[in-house]
Scaffold this motif. Structure first.
Motif, PDB file in Angstrom:
ATOM      1  N   UNK A  62      -4.914  -9.537  -2.807  1.00  0.00           N
ATOM      2  CA  UNK A  62      -5.878  -8.603  -3.368  1.00  0.00           C
ATOM      3  C   UNK A  62      -5.131  -7.436  -4.000  1.00  0.00           C
ATOM      4  N   UNK A  63      -5.860  -6.716  -4.829  1.00  0.00           N
ATOM      5  CA  UNK A  63      -5.273  -5.616  -5.569  1.00  0.00           C
ATOM      6  C   UNK A  63      -5.508  -4.326  -4.798  1.00  0.00           C
ATOM      7  N   UNK A  64      -4.464  -3.717  -4.316  1.00  0.00           N
ATOM      8  CA  UNK A  64      -4.629  -2.476  -3.563  1.00  0.00           C
ATOM      9  C   UNK A  64      -4.414  -1.299  -4.504  1.00  0.00           C
ATOM     10  N   UNK A  65      -5.459  -0.495  -4.707  1.00  0.00           N
ATOM     11  CA  UNK A  65      -5.279   0.727  -5.506  1.00  0.00           C
ATOM     12  C   UNK A  65      -5.952   1.891  -4.767  1.00  0.00           C
ATOM     13  N   UNK A  86       3.619   7.483  -3.756  1.00  0.00           N
ATOM     14  CA  UNK A  86       4.423   6.955  -4.869  1.00  0.00           C
ATOM     15  C   UNK A  86       5.887   7.372  -4.792  1.00  0.00           C
ATOM     16  N   UNK A  87       6.117   8.577  -4.258  1.00  0.00           N
ATOM     17  CA  UNK A  87       7.506   9.046  -4.234  1.00  0.00           C
ATOM     18  C   UNK A  87       8.284   8.382  -3.117  1.00  0.00           C
ATOM     19  N   UNK A  88       7.561   8.061  -2.062  1.00  0.00           N
ATOM     20  CA  UNK A  88       8.218   7.426  -0.921  1.00  0.00           C
ATOM     21  C   UNK A  88       8.231   5.911  -1.183  1.00  0.00           C
ATOM     22  N   UNK A  89       9.195   5.499  -1.987  1.00  0.00           N
ATOM     23  CA  UNK A  89       9.219   4.102  -2.402  1.00  0.00           C
ATOM     24  C   UNK A  89       9.696   3.186  -1.291  1.00  0.00           C
ATOM     25  N   UNK A  90       8.878   2.219  -0.945  1.00  0.00           N
ATOM     26  CA  UNK A  90       9.296   1.242   0.050  1.00  0.00           C
ATOM     27  C   UNK A  90       9.842   0.020  -0.682  1.00  0.00           C
ATOM     28  N   UNK A  91      11.159  -0.210  -0.617  1.00  0.00           N
ATOM     29  CA  UNK A  91      11.687  -1.390  -1.293  1.00  0.00           C
ATOM     30  C   UNK A  91      11.199  -2.643  -0.581  1.00  0.00           C
ATOM     31  N   UNK A  92      10.835  -3.666  -1.312  1.00  0.00           N
ATOM     32  CA  UNK A  92      10.248  -4.832  -0.671  1.00  0.00           C
ATOM     33  C   UNK A  92      11.290  -5.912  -0.360  1.00  0.00           C
ATOM     34  N   UNK A  93      10.996  -6.665   0.699  1.00  0.00           N
ATOM     35  CA  UNK A  93      11.895  -7.739   1.131  1.00  0.00           C
ATOM     36  C   UNK A  93      11.517  -9.041   0.429  1.00  0.00           C
ATOM     37  N   UNK A 114      23.690 -10.911 -11.783  1.00  0.00           N
ATOM     38  CA  UNK A 114      22.269 -11.181 -11.528  1.00  0.00           C
ATOM     39  C   UNK A 114      21.457  -9.922 -11.813  1.00  0.00           C
ATOM     40  N   UNK A 115      20.502 -10.030 -12.692  1.00  0.00           N
ATOM     41  CA  UNK A 115      19.573  -8.902 -12.862  1.00  0.00           C
ATOM     42  C   UNK A 115      18.364  -9.191 -11.975  1.00  0.00           C
ATOM     43  N   UNK A 116      17.956  -8.185 -11.245  1.00  0.00           N
ATOM     44  CA  UNK A 116      16.940  -8.399 -10.203  1.00  0.00           C
ATOM     45  C   UNK A 116      15.750  -7.478 -10.429  1.00  0.00           C
ATOM     46  N   UNK A 117      14.657  -7.842  -9.798  1.00  0.00           N
ATOM     47  CA  UNK A 117      13.439  -7.036  -9.822  1.00  0.00           C
ATOM     48  C   UNK A 117      13.737  -5.721  -9.113  1.00  0.00           C
ATOM     49  N   UNK A 118      13.473  -4.601  -9.795  1.00  0.00           N
ATOM     50  CA  UNK A 118      13.996  -3.328  -9.277  1.00  0.00           C
ATOM     51  C   UNK A 118      13.317  -2.794  -8.019  1.00  0.00           C
ATOM     52  N   UNK A 119      12.224  -3.439  -7.570  1.00  0.00           N
ATOM     53  CA  UNK A 119      11.561  -2.941  -6.356  1.00  0.00           C
ATOM     54  C   UNK A 119      12.086  -3.632  -5.092  1.00  0.00           C
ATOM     55  N   UNK A 120      13.008  -4.575  -5.237  1.00  0.00           N
ATOM     56  CA  UNK A 120      13.466  -5.277  -4.032  1.00  0.00           C
ATOM     57  C   UNK A 120      14.578  -4.501  -3.319  1.00  0.00           C
ATOM     58  N   UNK A 123       0.806  -1.228   0.000  1.00  0.00           N
ATOM     59  CA  UNK A 123       0.000   0.000   0.000  1.00  0.00           C
ATOM     60  C   UNK A 123       0.838   1.277   0.000  1.00  0.00           C
ATOM     61  N   UNK A 124       1.948   1.275   0.692  1.00  0.00           N
ATOM     62  CA  UNK A 124       2.768   2.497   0.743  1.00  0.00           C
ATOM     63  C   UNK A 124       3.272   2.895  -0.641  1.00  0.00           C
ATOM     64  N   UNK A 125       3.493   1.912  -1.486  1.00  0.00           N
ATOM     65  CA  UNK A 125       3.985   2.226  -2.831  1.00  0.00           C
ATOM     66  C   UNK A 125       2.877   2.685  -3.757  1.00  0.00           C
ATOM     67  N   UNK A 126       1.635   2.452  -3.374  1.00  0.00           N
ATOM     68  CA  UNK A 126       0.509   2.908  -4.178  1.00  0.00           C
ATOM     69  C   UNK A 126       0.104   4.308  -3.732  1.00  0.00           C
ATOM     70  N   UNK A 127       0.074   4.523  -2.416  1.00  0.00           N
ATOM     71  CA  UNK A 127      -0.444   5.787  -1.893  1.00  0.00           C
ATOM     72  C   UNK A 127       0.608   6.891  -1.834  1.00  0.00           C
TER      73      UNK A 127
END
Ligand SMILES: Cc1cc2nc3c(=O)[nH]c(=O)nc-3n(C[C@H](O)[C@H](O)[C@H](O)COP(=O)(O)O)c2cc1C
Ligand SMILES: Nc1ncnc2c1ncn2[C@@H]1O[C@H](COP(=O)(O)OP(=O)(O)O)[C@@H](O)[C@H]1O
Length: 243
Positions: free
Chosen positions: A92-95, A64-71, A211-217, A58-62
């Motif tokens: 579920x889809x959080x928007x 947007x600039x304050x990107x929370x990298x995911x674990x 290793x190329x990785x998913x950029x949100x991690x 949710x933090x990355x949806x609400x």
């Protein structure tokens, strides 16, 4: 365990259920305590256990600039919960529209009508609904009204520190992987695809893999780490350079 994606799948959970609530990024020791409680208590009641979470933080949806990298990615969450005895993992889809749902509507439309909740399990600090207006007190009150039980898991701590995904992110970012590992209850890991690099390592007798990785991690602090690498079901002792 069956995985349900809320945006694609409108099938309802078939039987009455026990529902564990939260984002669960990291699936750390606190989260796993909650989920184990959910599985055990649901079994006792003869109902299905469901972890209800979001595919995007949710933090990355609400904010947007304050990107929370995911674990933990969605894939990793599925992997980690696969053999726990959990019946359903519901993403579920959080928007923005979803975020405006009032806590009372979430309880009625999602917990009660969709998931046939008979038991809700949350942590001590769980908040939900528009602007986080709902808390465990409100959930307990609704439980009495709709006829479901609520278990609130007290804070799980290590050395007097409450385990949280935020503190794990901070440890990883600082390069304190030992601390992150203790809070996670497993080794911190990153998954990605091997891509072709300059092949310098090969010339000095060490095979290397970029290793190329998913950029949100989340990535550990720049540095060199002693690691294990899993490739095609084989584990190699390795050294990983970040940065
Ligand atoms: C129906 C619903 C609406 C929500 N609306 C907001 C919101 O407006 N603002 C916000 O920061 N978080 C919102 N959230 C996210 C929650 O505050 C919370 O992050 C999420 O339920 C996971 O709980 P946890 O952070 O304790 O894991 C909402 C959650 C739900 C279920
Ligand atoms: N250390 C902990 N002990 C008990 N419950 C926890 C702990 N950390 C998180 N929870 C609970 O797990 C659920 C998911 O929490 P979430 O907000 O995603 O994790 P975190 O607080 O680590 O960011 C929530 O219901 C929360 O209250």
């Amino acid at each position: 365990m069956q995985v349900i994606y809320g945006d694609q799948d409108n099938t309802k959970v078939k039987r009455d259920s026990g529902v564990g609530l939260g984002n669960f990024d990291g699936l750390h020791i606190g989260h796993m305590t909650l989920i184990n409680t959910l599985i055990n208590e649901s079994k006792k009641l003869g109902i299905d256990s469901v972890v209800y979470t979001f595919s995007k933080h949710p933090e990355n949806i609400l904010r947007k600039k304050l990107n929370t990298p995911i674990i933990t990615t969605t894939k990793k969450k599925i992997e980690l919960l696969q053999n726990t005895g959990l019946d359903y993992l519901y993403f579920d889809d959080f928007d923005e529209a979803f975020s405006r749902m009032k806590p009372e509507d979430f309880i009625k439309d999602i917990l009660f009508n969709k998931l046939k909740v008979k038991l809700a399990v949350t942590g001590f600090d769980y908040r939900f609904g528009y602007k986080g207006q709902g808390d465990v007190r409100l959930l307990k009150g609704a439980g009495e009204e709709y006829g479901f039980g609520v278990i609130v898991v007290p804070p799980v701590k290590i050395d007097e520190h409450v385990i949280s995904s935020t503190s794990i992110r901070q440890s990883v970012t600082k390069g304190n992987i030992e601390k992150a590992n203790r809070f996670l209850g497993r080794h911190f890991s990153i998954s990605g695809t091997v891509t072709k690099g300059r092949r310098v390592g090969n010339t000095i007798g060490f095979p290397t893999a970029n290793i190329s990785y998913y950029d949100k991690i989340i990535l550990p602090h720049t540095g060199v780490y002693i690691t294990s690498t899993l490739v095609e079901n084989k584990i190699y002792n390795s050294v990983t350079s970040i940065g």
